[in-house]
Design an enzyme around this catalytic site. Structure first.
Site, PDB file in Angstrom:
ATOM      1  N   HIS A   1       2.188   3.715  -8.686  1.00  0.00           N
ATOM      2  CA  HIS A   1       2.510   2.289  -8.712  1.00  0.00           C
ATOM      3  C   HIS A   1       3.635   1.464  -9.816  1.00  0.00           C
ATOM      4  CE1 HIS A   1      -1.224   2.142  -7.621  1.00  0.00           C
ATOM      5  NE2 HIS A   1      -2.218   3.372  -8.808  1.00  0.00           N
TER       6      HIS A   1
ATOM      7  N   LEU B   1      10.452 -20.741  -4.652  1.00  0.00           N
ATOM      8  CA  LEU B   1       9.574 -20.164  -3.749  1.00  0.00           C
ATOM      9  C   LEU B   1       7.726 -20.313  -4.866  1.00  0.00           C
ATOM     10  CD1 LEU B   1       8.528 -17.838  -2.113  1.00  0.00           C
ATOM     11  CD2 LEU B   1       9.313 -16.117  -4.775  1.00  0.00           C
TER      12      LEU B   1
ATOM     13  N   ASP C   1       0.813  -1.260   0.042  1.00  0.00           N
ATOM     14  CA  ASP C   1       0.323  -0.082  -0.293  1.00  0.00           C
ATOM     15  C   ASP C   1       0.794   1.359  -0.041  1.00  0.00           C
ATOM     16  OD1 ASP C   1      -2.185   1.524   0.074  1.00  0.00           O
ATOM     17  OD2 ASP C   1      -2.630   1.532   2.166  1.00  0.00           O
TER      18      ASP C   1
HETATM   19  C1  IPE Z   1      -5.236  -2.811   0.028  1.00  0.00           C
HETATM   20  O1  IPE Z   1      -4.964  -1.828  -0.525  1.00  0.00           O
HETATM   21  C2  IPE Z   1      -4.892  -3.272  -0.946  1.00  0.00           C
HETATM   22  C3  IPE Z   1      -4.436  -3.825  -2.347  1.00  0.00           C
HETATM   23  C4  IPE Z   1      -3.050  -3.096  -1.722  1.00  0.00           C
HETATM   24  C5  IPE Z   1      -4.380  -4.286  -3.455  1.00  0.00           C
HETATM   25  P1  IPE Z   1      -6.380  -0.424  -0.497  1.00  0.00           P
HETATM   26  O2  IPE Z   1      -5.122   1.205  -0.805  1.00  0.00           O
HETATM   27  O3  IPE Z   1      -7.162  -1.103  -1.573  1.00  0.00           O
HETATM   28  O4  IPE Z   1      -6.972  -0.122   0.750  1.00  0.00           O
HETATM   29  P2  IPE Z   1      -8.330   0.765   2.055  1.00  0.00           P
HETATM   30  O5  IPE Z   1      -8.655   1.265   0.410  1.00  0.00           O
HETATM   31  O6  IPE Z   1      -7.026   1.536   2.059  1.00  0.00           O
HETATM   32  O7  IPE Z   1      -8.305  -0.212   2.794  1.00  0.00           O
HETATM   33  C1  IPE Z   2      -1.629   0.799  -3.371  1.00  0.00           C
HETATM   34  O1  IPE Z   2      -1.213   1.587  -3.628  1.00  0.00           O
HETATM   35  C2  IPE Z   2      -1.502  -0.417  -4.546  1.00  0.00           C
HETATM   36  C3  IPE Z   2      -2.979  -0.642  -5.048  1.00  0.00           C
HETATM   37  C4  IPE Z   2      -3.509  -0.953  -3.606  1.00  0.00           C
HETATM   38  C5  IPE Z   2      -3.186  -1.013  -5.998  1.00  0.00           C
HETATM   39  P1  IPE Z   2      -2.238   2.613  -3.442  1.00  0.00           P
HETATM   40  O2  IPE Z   2      -2.814   3.197  -4.722  1.00  0.00           O
HETATM   41  O3  IPE Z   2      -3.557   2.218  -2.577  1.00  0.00           O
HETATM   42  O4  IPE Z   2      -1.918   3.958  -2.698  1.00  0.00           O
HETATM   43  P2  IPE Z   2      -2.285   5.214  -1.839  1.00  0.00           P
HETATM   44  O5  IPE Z   2      -2.638   4.384  -0.537  1.00  0.00           O
HETATM   45  O6  IPE Z   2      -3.478   5.275  -1.373  1.00  0.00           O
HETATM   46  O7  IPE Z   2      -1.205   5.838  -1.457  1.00  0.00           O
HETATM   47 MG    MG Z   3      -3.885   2.554  -0.703  1.00  0.00          MG
END
Ligand code: IPE
Ligand code: IPE
Ligand code: MG
Length: 263
Positions: free
Chosen positions: A54, A148, A37
């Site tokens: 990303h 792995l 995240d």
């Molecule tokens: C969790 O992250 C999902 C992934 C890492 C794929 P999100 O950014 O979607 O989760 P929330 O919205 O903070 O709970």
């Molecule tokens: C995690 O990073 C990647 C996915 C959920 C695909 P985020 O896109 O959720 O990044 P934040 O949490 O908004 O910073």
């Molecule tokens: Mg996120």
């Protein structure tokens, strides 16, 4: 890939080497799961569009996979896209899918070279056809590898997985025209993770203290480790720190503490 590679690629006295030396290699987590995240926040902090976060996160994926393979961790599961992530703007979802395809295409030879088996957890048929094609090619090519096991959770939801398992049990009972007695082992054998040990260690980057619908059944007794580091900045030193912390935990599974000498 081997542990020797870690010694060869880290400098004596460096942070990485010092942390690596603190890991008890015979007590590694058998399954590490990571909620990757913070990509959006990483980009925002640099005045960049979210998708650049990303893109930058791919390097962290590579490093996590490589480090787990080198350490001889049996299973790594990365949460890449949740069933809830379709709520995001179309352009962001499109870039995520494109990056995933690119990653698989570029990394396949590395996965092969390092004996890594690749699998997808989630409702794959709902993904775009070109992505499904790439995923299937990746799984097919790597299926006989025995190093792995690298799972990627994609269009994944913990509740969706539980519902899918229930449906599959019902379907089987109907097909066999026999009532079925459900127990935990039977239930687990209908999950996407059938046959895979539950995660011992669940890591979440970027500080959020929640599980966001990830592996709800499987993390019943996982040790949680959260870092403020945003996913694109996650490197092996963080992974080493998580493992070192994990090895200090007293896992009781509802029982009583293991016997320790108390001073
Ligand atoms: C969790 O992250 C999902 C992934 C890492 C794929 P999100 O950014 O979607 O989760 P929330 O919205 O903070 O709970
Ligand atoms: C995690 O990073 C990647 C996915 C959920 C695909 P985020 O896109 O959720 O990044 P934040 O949490 O908004 O910073
Ligand atoms: Mg996120």
């Amino acid at each position: 890939m081997s542990r020797q590679d870690i010694l060869d690629t880290t400098v004596e006295g460096s942070v990485e080497r010092t942390l690596f030396e603190q890991i008890e290699l015979e007590r590694l987590p058998q399954h590490i799961a990571i909620i990757m995240d913070g990509n959006g926040r990483w980009a925002k902090g640099r005045n960049l569009p979210r998708v650049e976060g990303h893109r930058a996160g791919i390097k962290s994926v590579r490093e996590a996979v490589e480090t787990c393979a080198r350490l001889d961790v049996p299973v790594l599961t990365l949460y890449a896209f949740s069933v809830e992530n379709w709520k995001r703007p179309r352009t962001e979802v499109d870039v995520l899918m494109k990056l995933l395809k690119q990653y698989l295409r570029l990394e396949l030879s590395t996965l092969m070279k390092n004996n890594i088996r690749f699998r997808v957890l989630g409702r794959t048929p709902e993904l775009p056809a070109d992505v499904v094609e790439e995923l299937e090619a990746g799984m097919e090519r790597t299926r006989d590898n025995h190093g792995l096991l690298f799972n990627i959770a994609l269009n994944y939801g913990g509740r969706t997985e539980i519902v899918d398992a229930c449906q599959s049990i019902v379907n089987e009972a109907v097909a066999n025209e026999k009532p079925v007695v459900v127990d935990e082992a039977l239930f687990a054998s209908h999950l996407y993770t059938a046959g895979i040990a539950d995660p011992d260690l669940l890591i979440r980057t970027s500080g959020e203290l929640r599980v966001s619908n990830f592996l709800l059944w499987q993390i019943a007794y996982a040790e949680l480790w959260v870092t403020e580091t945003l996913w694109p900045d996650f490197r092996k030193r963080e992974l080493f720190r998580a493992i070192i912390d994990y090895q200090k935990r007293d896992r009781r599974y509802g029982g009583i503490a293991a016997t320790r000498s108390t001073a």
